[in-house]
Design a protein around this motif. Structure first.
Motif, PDB file in Angstrom:
ATOM      1  N   ASP A 139       0.805  -1.214   0.000  1.00 39.59           N
ATOM      2  CA  ASP A 139       0.000   0.000   0.000  1.00 39.59           C
ATOM      3  C   ASP A 139       0.844   1.272   0.000  1.00 39.59           C
ATOM      4  O   ASP A 139       0.928   1.978  -1.004  1.00 39.59           O
ATOM      5  CB  ASP A 139      -0.952  -0.044   1.215  1.00 39.59           C
ATOM      6  CG  ASP A 139      -2.031   1.011   1.173  1.00 39.59           C
ATOM      7  OD1 ASP A 139      -1.982   1.878   0.281  1.00 39.59           O
ATOM      8  OD2 ASP A 139      -2.935   0.987   2.023  1.00 39.59           O
ATOM      9  N   GLU A 187      -5.534  -4.548   3.987  1.00 40.71           N
ATOM     10  CA  GLU A 187      -5.479  -3.753   2.748  1.00 40.71           C
ATOM     11  C   GLU A 187      -5.464  -4.671   1.517  1.00 40.71           C
ATOM     12  O   GLU A 187      -6.000  -4.326   0.467  1.00 40.71           O
ATOM     13  CB  GLU A 187      -4.249  -2.831   2.727  1.00 40.71           C
ATOM     14  CG  GLU A 187      -4.113  -1.867   3.908  1.00 40.71           C
ATOM     15  CD  GLU A 187      -5.071  -0.670   3.866  1.00 40.71           C
ATOM     16  OE1 GLU A 187      -5.831  -0.522   2.876  1.00 40.71           O
ATOM     17  OE2 GLU A 187      -5.058   0.115   4.846  1.00 40.71           O
ATOM     18  N   HIS A 250     -12.725   2.663   4.544  1.00 35.54           N
ATOM     19  CA  HIS A 250     -11.994   3.690   5.292  1.00 35.54           C
ATOM     20  C   HIS A 250     -12.879   4.786   5.863  1.00 35.54           C
ATOM     21  O   HIS A 250     -12.458   5.507   6.762  1.00 35.54           O
ATOM     22  CB  HIS A 250     -10.894   4.308   4.421  1.00 35.54           C
ATOM     23  CG  HIS A 250      -9.667   3.431   4.293  1.00 35.54           C
ATOM     24  ND1 HIS A 250      -9.735   2.157   3.773  1.00 35.54           N
ATOM     25  CD2 HIS A 250      -8.367   3.629   4.635  1.00 35.54           C
ATOM     26  CE1 HIS A 250      -8.512   1.616   3.792  1.00 35.54           C
ATOM     27  NE2 HIS A 250      -7.671   2.495   4.312  1.00 35.54           N
ATOM     28  N   HIS A 266      -4.893   0.555  12.467  1.00 34.99           N
ATOM     29  CA  HIS A 266      -5.538   0.910  11.198  1.00 34.99           C
ATOM     30  C   HIS A 266      -6.103  -0.321  10.479  1.00 34.99           C
ATOM     31  O   HIS A 266      -7.240  -0.289   9.992  1.00 34.99           O
ATOM     32  CB  HIS A 266      -4.527   1.639  10.310  1.00 34.99           C
ATOM     33  CG  HIS A 266      -5.059   2.023   8.967  1.00 34.99           C
ATOM     34  ND1 HIS A 266      -5.942   3.064   8.801  1.00 34.99           N
ATOM     35  CD2 HIS A 266      -4.861   1.481   7.742  1.00 34.99           C
ATOM     36  CE1 HIS A 266      -6.259   3.149   7.513  1.00 34.99           C
ATOM     37  NE2 HIS A 266      -5.609   2.198   6.849  1.00 34.99           N
ATOM     38  N   ILE A 270     -10.039  -0.736   9.484  1.00 34.97           N
ATOM     39  CA  ILE A 270     -10.613  -0.812   8.137  1.00 34.97           C
ATOM     40  C   ILE A 270     -11.241  -2.176   7.867  1.00 34.97           C
ATOM     41  O   ILE A 270     -12.154  -2.291   7.072  1.00 34.97           O
ATOM     42  CB  ILE A 270      -9.631  -0.400   7.023  1.00 34.97           C
ATOM     43  CG1 ILE A 270      -8.518  -1.389   6.876  1.00 34.97           C
ATOM     44  CG2 ILE A 270      -9.112   1.000   7.192  1.00 34.97           C
ATOM     45  CD1 ILE A 270      -8.186  -1.566   5.421  1.00 34.97           C
TER      46      ILE A 270
HETATM   47 ZN    ZN Z   1      -5.654   2.018   4.789  1.00 33.37          ZN
END
Ligand code: ZN
Ligand code: NAD
Length: 365
Positions: A139, A187, A250, A266, A270
């Motif tokens: 990412d 992700e 998000h 995080h 998410i």
């Molecule tokens: Zn992210």
């Protein structure tokens, strides 16, 4: 096994993702003239002792002069102006010239900080990303966004900077804690759901193996992710529209993170944000992807319930986020939702009441 993706950015660059990566070879390839290149290595206090000596040796084998290694404390707090100041002064003290290159060895924090340093030191120097966390490999090292946090909010300071090279040695992941692997997989799941097709099939097939560190499974899923993100970003380098799909999960995810005062990682936030988005997708499009989301998150070791109990702080944080982005219309949020796997819809209006219900179903009761 060799693995690379060519990113067709304004300045194209290569992303290498390989076990036992030959970094000296990769660095030689970006400096055909060989001699005269100078570098500084930026890393953090956790990654540096594990991997910096071998990296410095490889850059030197490519014929480069490595002037210094600058080490910042591990953790998000290093994306700050005070750490930035210390690090750029480190570059100046070491005498890194205008034609020099900064190598960022670490996770997304070192990549974002290093990129911001490289974009601003002497109005811009060369930049090479050596991502060591799964999140950084899939990412943050792709797409050219770099930056710092301010006390007022995350990523409020930043720039766009394309690296000369991104080189990820899969062996680096052997020292990454299992929880960080799961956070990176959040992700990967996001991009697999957005991309559909072969990426999604491989995601379902390889997720559990990737979670326990299988190098081939990790390589396949990282390459899919890099290819997908690079494709989306090449369509929209400066983030005008299409790139917004990458925000799947998000909108509520950021709300959960902020409501938890960033105690919620995080990747977990998410994961929960995607689950809430799956609920909204069911309401809006009559497609039920909730069980599918739950299976994927479980396979990646990600949570299905948020640790907090109150919805209001999450909605309040989402409102602040929206204001920061300069959006209009109090009470309505714009979501990325899924019509189906591989079919994201941008800009779907969602009322606060609908968002509230989706969050309620996701928090622990
Ligand atoms: Zn992210
Ligand atoms: N620029 C972008 O497009 C973009 C995209 C997504 C996220 N980000 C940013 O990325 C950051 C998060 O990245 P992250 O999750 O990599 O965090 P991180 O850089 O803090 O790394 C997580 C932890 O893992 C450790 N670590 C990393 N690699 C390791 C290894 N190989 N072995 C042992 N320990 C290792 C780090 O020292 C750190 O403690 C956030 O600041 C976020 O804003 C940026």
């Amino acid at each position: 096994m060799r693995g690379s993706v060519n990113v067709a950015a304004s300045t194209p660059y290569e992303v290498l993702v390989e076990p036992a990566l030959d970094l000296a070879d990769a660095v030689s390839a970006i400096s055909p003239g060989a001699s005269g290149e100078t570098a500084i290595l930026l890393t953090d206090s956790t990654v540096g002792p594990l991997h910096a000596p071998a990296v410095v040796a490889a850059i030197q084998r490519a014929g480069w002069d490595v002037l210094d290694t600058v080490t910042v404390p591990a953790g998000e707090a290093s994306k700050s102006l005070s750490v930035y100041e210390g690090a750029v002064r480190g570059l100046a003290d070491a005498g890194l010239p205008r034609g020099g290159t900064l190598f960022a060895l670490g996770g997304g924090v070192v990549g974002d900080l290093g990129g911001f340093i490289a974009s601003s030191y002497m109005r811009g120097i060369g930049f090479v990303q050596l991502p060591t966390s799964l999140l950084a490999m899939v990412d943050s090292s792709v797409g050219g966004k770099v930056g710092l946090d301010l006390p007022e909010g995350k990523n409020l300071l930043g720039a766009f900077l394309q690296p000369r090279l991104v080189a990820a040695n899969l062996d680096w992941l052997e020292t990454l804690p299992a929880s960080e692997v799961s956070h990176g997989l959040a992700e990967v799941i996001k991009m697999g759901l957005l991309a559909g097709g072969e990426f999604f099939e491989d995601l379902q097939r390889l997720l559990e193996a990737a979670r326990v560190g299988d190098s081939e499974a990790l390589q396949a899923l990282i390459l899919h992710s890099v290819r997908y993100k690079a494709f989306i970003v090449s369509e929209d380098e400066r983030e005008a529209g299409p790139r917004a799909v990458l925000n799947y999960g998000h909108t509520i995810g950021h709300g959960l993170e902020a409501a938890a005062s960033y105690d919620l990682p995080h990747g977990q936030a998410i994961a929960l944000g995607m689950l809430a988005a799956a609920r909204l997708s069911r309401e809006k499009f009559d497609v039920d992807l909730i069980g599918l989301h739950e299976d994927l998150l479980r396979a990646a070791g990600l949570p299905l319930k948020a640790p907090m109990t109150a919805v209001q702080p999450v909605l309040a944080a989402m409102g602040r986020d929206k204001k920061r982005r300069g959006s209009d219309q109090a009470g309505t949020h714009r979501f990325i939702l899924l019509n189906d796997v591989g079919q994201p819809q941008r800009d779907v209006p969602v009322s606060s009441a609908e968002a509230r219900r989706a969050i309620e179903a996701t928090i622990a009761s």
